[in-house]
Design an enzyme around this catalytic site. Structure first.
Site, PDB file in Angstrom:
ATOM      1  N   THR A 241      12.047  24.080 -13.453  1.00 48.64           N
ATOM      2  CA  THR A 241      11.640  23.881 -14.845  1.00 48.64           C
ATOM      3  C   THR A 241      12.466  24.710 -15.809  1.00 48.64           C
ATOM      4  O   THR A 241      12.328  24.563 -17.024  1.00 48.64           O
ATOM      5  CB  THR A 241      10.159  24.239 -15.031  1.00 48.64           C
ATOM      6  OG1 THR A 241       9.965  25.620 -14.700  1.00 48.64           O
ATOM      7  CG2 THR A 241       9.266  23.377 -14.156  1.00 48.64           C
TER       8      THR A 241
ATOM      9  N   ASN B  46       0.813  -1.227   0.000  1.00 47.16           N
ATOM     10  CA  ASN B  46       0.000   0.000   0.000  1.00 47.16           C
ATOM     11  C   ASN B  46       0.842   1.271   0.000  1.00 47.16           C
ATOM     12  O   ASN B  46       0.313   2.374   0.120  1.00 47.16           O
ATOM     13  CB  ASN B  46      -0.947   0.010   1.198  1.00 47.16           C
ATOM     14  CG  ASN B  46      -0.211   0.143   2.524  1.00 47.16           C
ATOM     15  OD1 ASN B  46       1.016  -0.031   2.587  1.00 47.16           O
ATOM     16  ND2 ASN B  46      -0.949   0.433   3.589  1.00 47.16           N
TER      17      ASN B  46
ATOM     18  N   LYS C 111      11.989  40.926 -13.597  1.00 47.73           N
ATOM     19  CA  LYS C 111      10.996  39.950 -14.033  1.00 47.73           C
ATOM     20  C   LYS C 111       9.704  40.148 -13.261  1.00 47.73           C
ATOM     21  O   LYS C 111       9.674  40.780 -12.198  1.00 47.73           O
ATOM     22  CB  LYS C 111      11.507  38.524 -13.831  1.00 47.73           C
ATOM     23  CG  LYS C 111      11.636  38.092 -12.375  1.00 47.73           C
ATOM     24  CD  LYS C 111      12.142  36.666 -12.259  1.00 47.73           C
ATOM     25  CE  LYS C 111      12.177  36.216 -10.792  1.00 47.73           C
ATOM     26  NZ  LYS C 111      12.698  34.853 -10.636  1.00 47.73           N
TER      27      LYS C 111
END
Length: 327
Positions: free
Chosen positions: A236, A46, A203
């Site tokens: 990313t 599990n 930014k």
């Protein structure tokens, strides 16, 4: 038995590792001149995790190393269970070594009804039985105050700057911060690389959308210069890739990206490969899978630094001395 015994025979150092980054753990053990404590770990059907140590740790100074890689929650839970097992096995001291500290980006509330997850992490390790935390380049220095006990905040900067210095003409370098918030780190980098000028990328970020930023323009002298873009982690790579493009559009000669933690979630490798950077330099605080490696990527070993810090703690020495008293 496994470990290091002090000259007077009164202390014993034991290094243990979870399964998240065994290559790093073995490398740290090699630099310490010891073997990892034999450990059994597996999942039940599990998903519950089981762990047990193959030797006694009674009265030992234990260091349990686990970098919080993907799947991050699995490896954090495994390390918590190992800490609990050490406490119940009568270890004298328990130091959590987390080269990459999970949830470090959630160090404050941006909006109402949000958790401060980095604080919860510290509370979990303390409750499990940890006496001390050791990590590399925390996303925010204030995280040191979240843990009720000693925190050794290690810097990868000396390792990264030594390498980058060999790759650039230090008389023509501008150190660039990916945002205004990391200017202080960029100043330290610039001092290590010969005292050249600084710049930063302006930014915008939507705090409601993770991993989404827009690099608008670079502020500072970059035209005709080799630029070193520095950050603590690359996830990313949207921020870094956008910053590289803005710097090159502003007339930079070339760009080297340097960061401590290579999270490299998809599509980071593709973005970094195509963003125009001459080289991307990271350390191995996290495992880098083969499919996330690319020709321009350089991975430096963090193991010597972690091993030296562990030895300083065991010998009641000074971790700060590893960074010329500035850590």
């Amino acid at each position: 038995m496994t470990g290091i015994v002090s000259t007077d025979g009164e202390k014993r150092l034991v290094l243990l590792s979870g399964r998240a980054h065994t290559d790093l753990a073995n490398s740290v053990a090699t630099h310490l001149g010891i073997e990892l404590l034999p450990t059994t770990a597996y999942e039940f059907a599990n998903g519950e995790i089981y762990t047990r140590f193959g030797e006694s740790v009674r009265g030992a100074d234990t260091f349990v190393l686990q970098s919080h890689a993907s799947p991050i929650n699995t490896w954090i839970m495994e390390q918590l269970l190992m800490v609990d097992a050490l406490k119940r096995a009568s270890a004298k001291t328990i130091t959590v070594v987390a080269p990459f500290y999970g949830y470090a980006r959630q160090d404050k509330k941006h909006r109402g009804r949000e958790p401060i997850s980095a604080r919860l992490m510290a509370d979990l390790f303390k409750t499990a039985g940890a006496d001390r935390l050791m990590s590399v380049d925390l996303h925010a220095a204030q995280i040191q105050g979240f843990f009720d006990g000693p925190v050794d905040h290690l810097w990868a900067m000396p390792i990264l700057t030594d390498y980058v210095r060999s790759r650039v003409d230090t008389s023509n370098v501008t150190v660039v911060s990916p945002d205004a918030g990391r200017i202080r780190v960029a100043e330290q980098w610039a001092a290590k690389l010969g005292g050249g000028p600084l710049a930063f990328v302006h930014k915008t970020r939507d705090i409601r959308s993770p991993n989404k930023t827009v690099a608008n323009r670079v502020v500072g002298d970059v035209e005709g210069r080799s630029c070193v873009l520095v950050d603590d982690l690359i996830d990313t790579a949207g921020t870094i890739a956008g910053a590289v493009r803005v710097i090159l559009e502003a007339g930079a000669k070339d760009v080297i990206v340097a960061a401590t933690h290579g999270v490299l979630s998809d599509p980071a490798a593709e973005r970094l490969q195509g963003c125009g950077a001459r080289e991307v330099v990271i350390t191995d605080t996290l495992p880098i899978a083969d499919e996330r490696r690319f020709p321009k990527l350089t991975v430096l070993s963090i193991a010597p630094l972690i091993a030296r810090a562990i030895r300083e703690v065991f010998d009641d020495g000074s971790v700060t001395s590893l960074f010329d008293g500035q850590a």
